[in-house]
Structure formats: structure tokens, C-alpha cells
Design an enzyme around this catalytic site. Structure first.
Site, PDB file in Angstrom:
ATOM      1  N   LYS A  95      -0.989   4.941   4.719  1.00 16.16           N
ATOM      2  CA  LYS A  95      -1.944   4.022   5.346  1.00 16.16           C
ATOM      3  C   LYS A  95      -1.643   3.875   6.833  1.00 16.16           C
ATOM      4  O   LYS A  95      -0.479   3.704   7.225  1.00 16.16           O
ATOM      5  CB  LYS A  95      -1.889   2.669   4.625  1.00 16.16           C
ATOM      6  N   HIS A 152       0.827  -1.208   0.000  1.00 13.95           N
ATOM      7  CA  HIS A 152       0.000   0.000   0.000  1.00 13.95           C
ATOM      8  C   HIS A 152       0.863   1.260   0.000  1.00 13.95           C
ATOM      9  O   HIS A 152       2.042   1.213   0.349  1.00 13.95           O
ATOM     10  CB  HIS A 152      -0.909   0.031   1.236  1.00 13.95           C
TER      11      HIS A 152
HETATM   12  N1  LIG Z   1     -12.834  -0.781   1.875  1.00 16.08           N
HETATM   13  C1  LIG Z   1     -12.117  -0.291   0.874  1.00 16.08           C
HETATM   14  O1  LIG Z   1     -12.237  -0.701  -0.285  1.00 16.08           O
HETATM   15  C2  LIG Z   1     -11.118   0.773   1.163  1.00 16.08           C
HETATM   16  C3  LIG Z   1     -10.927   1.140   2.441  1.00 16.08           C
HETATM   17  N2  LIG Z   1     -10.049   2.122   2.751  1.00 16.08           N
HETATM   18  C4  LIG Z   1     -10.016   2.496   4.154  1.00 16.08           C
HETATM   19  O2  LIG Z   1     -10.810   3.668   4.269  1.00 16.08           O
HETATM   20  C5  LIG Z   1     -10.286   4.501   5.288  1.00 16.08           C
HETATM   21  C6  LIG Z   1      -9.991   5.866   4.707  1.00 16.08           C
HETATM   22  O3  LIG Z   1      -8.957   5.737   3.756  1.00 16.08           O
HETATM   23  P1  LIG Z   1      -8.366   7.011   2.985  1.00 16.08           P
HETATM   24  O4  LIG Z   1      -9.480   7.764   2.336  1.00 16.08           O
HETATM   25  O5  LIG Z   1      -7.231   6.534   2.173  1.00 16.08           O
HETATM   26  O6  LIG Z   1      -7.798   7.844   4.223  1.00 16.08           O
HETATM   27  P2  LIG Z   1      -7.647   9.415   4.381  1.00 16.08           P
HETATM   28  O7  LIG Z   1      -6.704   9.637   5.512  1.00 16.08           O
HETATM   29  O8  LIG Z   1      -7.341  10.035   3.058  1.00 16.08           O
HETATM   30  O9  LIG Z   1      -9.114   9.865   4.803  1.00 16.08           O
HETATM   31  C7  LIG Z   1      -9.645   9.726   6.081  1.00 16.08           C
HETATM   32  C8  LIG Z   1     -10.418  10.982   6.365  1.00 16.08           C
HETATM   33  O10 LIG Z   1     -11.090  10.832   7.596  1.00 16.08           O
HETATM   34  C9  LIG Z   1     -10.958  12.070   8.275  1.00 16.08           C
HETATM   35  N3  LIG Z   1     -11.240  11.949   9.690  1.00 16.08           N
HETATM   36  C10 LIG Z   1     -10.410  11.626  10.706  1.00 16.08           C
HETATM   37  N4  LIG Z   1     -11.068  11.700  11.870  1.00 16.08           N
HETATM   38  C11 LIG Z   1     -12.333  12.094  11.558  1.00 16.08           C
HETATM   39  C12 LIG Z   1     -13.471  12.395  12.323  1.00 16.08           C
HETATM   40  N5  LIG Z   1     -13.440  12.370  13.652  1.00 16.08           N
HETATM   41  N6  LIG Z   1     -14.609  12.778  11.683  1.00 16.08           N
HETATM   42  C13 LIG Z   1     -14.652  12.851  10.360  1.00 16.08           C
HETATM   43  N7  LIG Z   1     -13.575  12.627   9.575  1.00 16.08           N
HETATM   44  C14 LIG Z   1     -12.451  12.246  10.184  1.00 16.08           C
HETATM   45  C15 LIG Z   1      -9.529  12.509   7.983  1.00 16.08           C
HETATM   46  O11 LIG Z   1      -9.311  13.881   8.276  1.00 16.08           O
HETATM   47  P3  LIG Z   1      -7.829  14.368   8.770  1.00 16.08           P
HETATM   48  O12 LIG Z   1      -6.862  13.748   7.828  1.00 16.08           O
HETATM   49  O13 LIG Z   1      -7.886  15.834   8.686  1.00 16.08           O
HETATM   50  O14 LIG Z   1      -7.684  13.860  10.189  1.00 16.08           O
HETATM   51  C16 LIG Z   1      -9.496  12.202   6.496  1.00 16.08           C
HETATM   52  O15 LIG Z   1     -10.046  13.273   5.741  1.00 16.08           O
HETATM   53  C17 LIG Z   1      -9.063   3.762   5.835  1.00 16.08           C
HETATM   54  O16 LIG Z   1      -9.439   3.009   6.962  1.00 16.08           O
HETATM   55  C18 LIG Z   1      -8.671   2.833   4.708  1.00 16.08           C
HETATM   56  O17 LIG Z   1      -7.994   1.688   5.153  1.00 16.08           O
HETATM   57  C19 LIG Z   1      -9.341   2.761   1.785  1.00 16.08           C
HETATM   58  C20 LIG Z   1      -9.460   2.407   0.484  1.00 16.08           C
HETATM   59  C21 LIG Z   1     -10.361   1.372   0.062  1.00 16.08           C
HETATM   60  O1  LIG Z   2      -5.964   2.181   2.984  1.00 17.46           O
HETATM   61  C1  LIG Z   2      -6.129   1.828   1.807  1.00 17.46           C
HETATM   62  O2  LIG Z   2      -5.710   2.478   0.841  1.00 17.46           O
HETATM   63  C2  LIG Z   2      -6.873   0.584   1.545  1.00 17.46           C
HETATM   64  N1  LIG Z   2      -7.422  -0.017   2.570  1.00 17.46           N
HETATM   65  C3  LIG Z   2      -8.181  -1.204   2.519  1.00 17.46           C
HETATM   66  C4  LIG Z   2      -7.494  -2.297   3.310  1.00 17.46           C
HETATM   67  O3  LIG Z   2      -6.973  -2.031   4.401  1.00 17.46           O
HETATM   68  O4  LIG Z   2      -7.483  -3.448   2.853  1.00 17.46           O
HETATM   69  C5  LIG Z   2      -8.598  -1.601   1.135  1.00 17.46           C
HETATM   70  C6  LIG Z   2      -7.587  -1.309   0.081  1.00 17.46           C
HETATM   71  O5  LIG Z   2      -6.573  -2.233   0.200  1.00 17.46           O
HETATM   72  C7  LIG Z   2      -7.064   0.109   0.173  1.00 17.46           C
END
Ligand SMILES: NC(=O)C1=CN([C@@H]2O[C@H](COP(=O)(O)OP(=O)(O)OC[C@H]3O[C@@H](n4cnc5c(N)ncnc54)[C@H](OP(=O)(O)O)[C@@H]3O)[C@@H](O)[C@H]2O)C=CC1
Ligand SMILES: O=C(O)C1=N[C@H](C(=O)O)C[C@H](O)C1
Length: 266
Positions: free
Chosen positions: A159, A155
């Protein structure tokens, strides 16, 4: 046509921004609010990149759900706050679709119990990319025949959780069919801590973090004179959005807890 009213938690994030685009582009979805602790009381259009969106932003999920009528909450934040958002949504009768990873076994059990009590649908999807779901299913099929397996997940370096939610889910799916085995030499010793990765029921998970990567996983099986590799690559976050849409559409028809999209695709 009655629209599905959606709240997005984490709209400024890498996934949150794609999810906002998806909801805006889908005719029968309506974005009714966003949850972002840094923009409490503002409108989404006041956040860079969301020019025309007259959608209220709440810092607190409880306040948001008391004031806004919604059908689905999509959570794309962090495990701690994501758990709080998901539980609060269920208490308010709003169906969660959760992409956030890093939930513990206990968290998942608690959410399942709440869903059952409320008789409300909830989908937790460690990976929304349909190719990744197939990669996990194919790995589970292969594990019936190959009990030696190493999971290598790769990744981007922003992350927070390791191993990834996908790697944990893959290991769980493999473990459901794999003959138990502690892999490697019985006397093997790490001369540097962590060299063999995380140990999940005798199989090993390795987490690579590098700038330039998005989300990738290779599941490697080995047996006498042969290896089998099953690999999936996400090259952008749009790769996750058809799965988010499938989850939102499906959760509206559910009154149960679902962990993993493999349980809802044909
Ligand atoms: N299921 C799937 O297919 C996928 C899952 N993911 C997962 O999704 C999640 C997000 O990933 P990603 O978008 O890359 O991460 P990011 O860090 O880009 O986004 C997370 C967001 O959540 C915000 N955040 C943190 N605390 C709060 C809160 N209390 N209230 C509201 N917002 C908050 C952060 O703000 P700030 O940075 O300002 O704290 C940030 O904008 C992760 O857990 C990742 O593993 C990711 C990709 C695919
Ligand atoms: O944080 C990410 O980017 C992703 N998170 C998910 C995971 O923890 O498996 C899904 C995907 O791999 C991207």
C-alpha cells in the site's frame, strides 16, 4: 436494454483486475476501454490474464475520452494520476467512480466544485466494502458516547498511502459528532518519533503494514473501566465489488458529488 459503458483505469492492479471481472460479469455493463500507461495502443487481451478481451487500452485519459464514448470511469490507480483521470472524466461529461485513496482535502474540494459546475455525478469511495462502511457508521454512533478513540488500520505492505483512506474517512465521521478532546496525558512525550501515530483533531491513527494482510481496521473506544472495539476485515478484493457495482449504478442517477458510500446506502 441500454448498457452502461465503463472505462477502467488501472486494470492490471489488484483492484483493477477484480473490477474488470465485475464489469464483464454484469449483464448491463459494457467495458469499452481501459487506461494503462504501460499498454498504450494495445488490446486488453495482450495483458497477462485478460485472454479474450478485445478492449482498447489507452495510456492517456484525454485521448481515451476523446475517442471513446463512455458513461462511467472507474479509477483504481494512484492519487496523482487518479485525480487527473477524475477531473478529465468530469470535463468530458463522464461520471467517475473512484476507489483510489490518498486524495487531499483540497483535491476533494476541487472535484466537488467541478461536479457542481458540470452538474454531473461523481462518487469517491474510500472503501467499497459494505462491512467497512457499516464499521465507519457504527464508529460514528459510538463516538457520541465515547470521546476517547484510537483508529488502528492494517494493510498489505504494497500500500502506498498512510493512513488509509478508510482511516481518514472514519476520523472525519467521528470528528463530526465527537466532543473535541486531545487524547492521552497532557504531558505525554514520544521518546521515539511516531509512537503515538498520526494525530487527527486529538485522536490517533496507527498504520500497520504487513505481508499477509489485505485490508482491516479496528476502531477502539475507551472509557472508565471499559473498551469497545469495532472491527472490519476484508480477506480478498472481491469484498469490494458489490460496493463498486452499487456506486456505478448509483452514479448514473446522480448530478452531485458524493464522498463515501455511507451517503448512498440506506
Ligand atoms: N475504495 C476501496 O474500496 C479500495 C481502494 N483501494 C485503492 O485503490 C487504489 C489501487 O489499489 P490496488 O489495486 O491495490 O493497487 P495496485 O498497485 O495493485 O494497482 C494500481 C494500478 O494502477 C496502475 N497505474 C499507475 N499509474 C498509472 C497510470 N498513469 N495510468 C494507468 N494506470 C496506472 C499501476 O501500474 P504499475 O504498478 O505498473 O505502475 C497498477 O496497475 C489504491 O489507491 C488503493 O488505496 C484499494 C482497495 C479497495
Ligand atoms: O490499498 C488498499 O488495499 C485499500 N485501500 C483503501 C483505503 O485506503 O482505505 C480501502 C481498503 O482499506 C483497501
Amino acid at each position: 436494454m441500454k448498457k452502461i459503458k465503463v472505462i477502467i483505469a488501472g486494470p492490471r492492479g489488484r483492484m483493477g483486475r477484480e473490477a474488470v471481472k465485475l464489469v464483464e460479469a454484469t449483464e448491463n455493463y459494457q467495458l469499452v476501454a481501459a487506461i494503462d500507461y504501460k499498454y498504450d495502443g494495445k488490446l486488453l487481451r495482450e495483458i497477462e490474464g485478460f485472454h479474450a478481451l478485445e478492449v482498447p487500452v489507452y495510456g492517456d485519459v484525454e485521448k481515451c475520452l476523446s475517442e471513446i464514448e463512455a458513461d462511467v470511469l472507474i479509477d483504481l490507480t494512484t492519487p496523482e494520476i487518479g485525480m487527473h483521470h477524475t477531473k478529465t472524466a468530469l470535463w468530458h461529461g463522464v461520471r467517475p467512480v473512484v476507489g483510489t485513496t490518498g486524495f487531499s482535502k483540497e483535491d476533494l474540494a476541487e472535484l466537488q466544485a467541478t461536479c457542481e459546475e458540470k452538474e454531473l455525478g461523481c462518487i469517491i469511495a474510500p472503501n467499497f466494502a459494505l462491512g467497512a462502511v457499516l464499521m465507519m457508521k457504527f464508529s460514528q454512533m459510538a463516538a457520541k458516547y465515547f470521546k476517547d478513540v484510537e483508529i488502528i488500520e492494517l494493510h498489505h505492505d504494497q500500500k502506498l498511502d498512510a493512513p488509509s483512506g478508510t482511516a481518514v474517512k472514519t476520523a472525519e465521521m467521528i470528528s463530526a459528532v465527537r466532543e473535541q478532546k486531545n487524547q492521552g496525558h497532557p504531558n505525554e512525550k514520544e521518546t521515539m518519533q511516531g509512537a503515538r501515530g498520526a494525530n487527527f483533531e486529538g485522536m490517533h491513527i496507527h498504520s500497520v503494514r504487513l505481508p499477509g494482510l489485505i485490508a482491516h481496521q479496528q476502531v477502539m473506544f475507551g472509557s472508565d473501566g471499559q473498551t469497545l472495539s469495532i472491527r472490519h476485515d476484508s480477506y480478498n478484493r472481491a469484498s469490494f465489488m458489490s460496493g463498486v457495482k452499487l456506486a456505478v449504478d448509483t452514479v448514473m442517477k446522480l448530478d452531485t458529488f458524493v464522498y463515501g458510500l455511507e451517503n448512498i446506502i440506506e
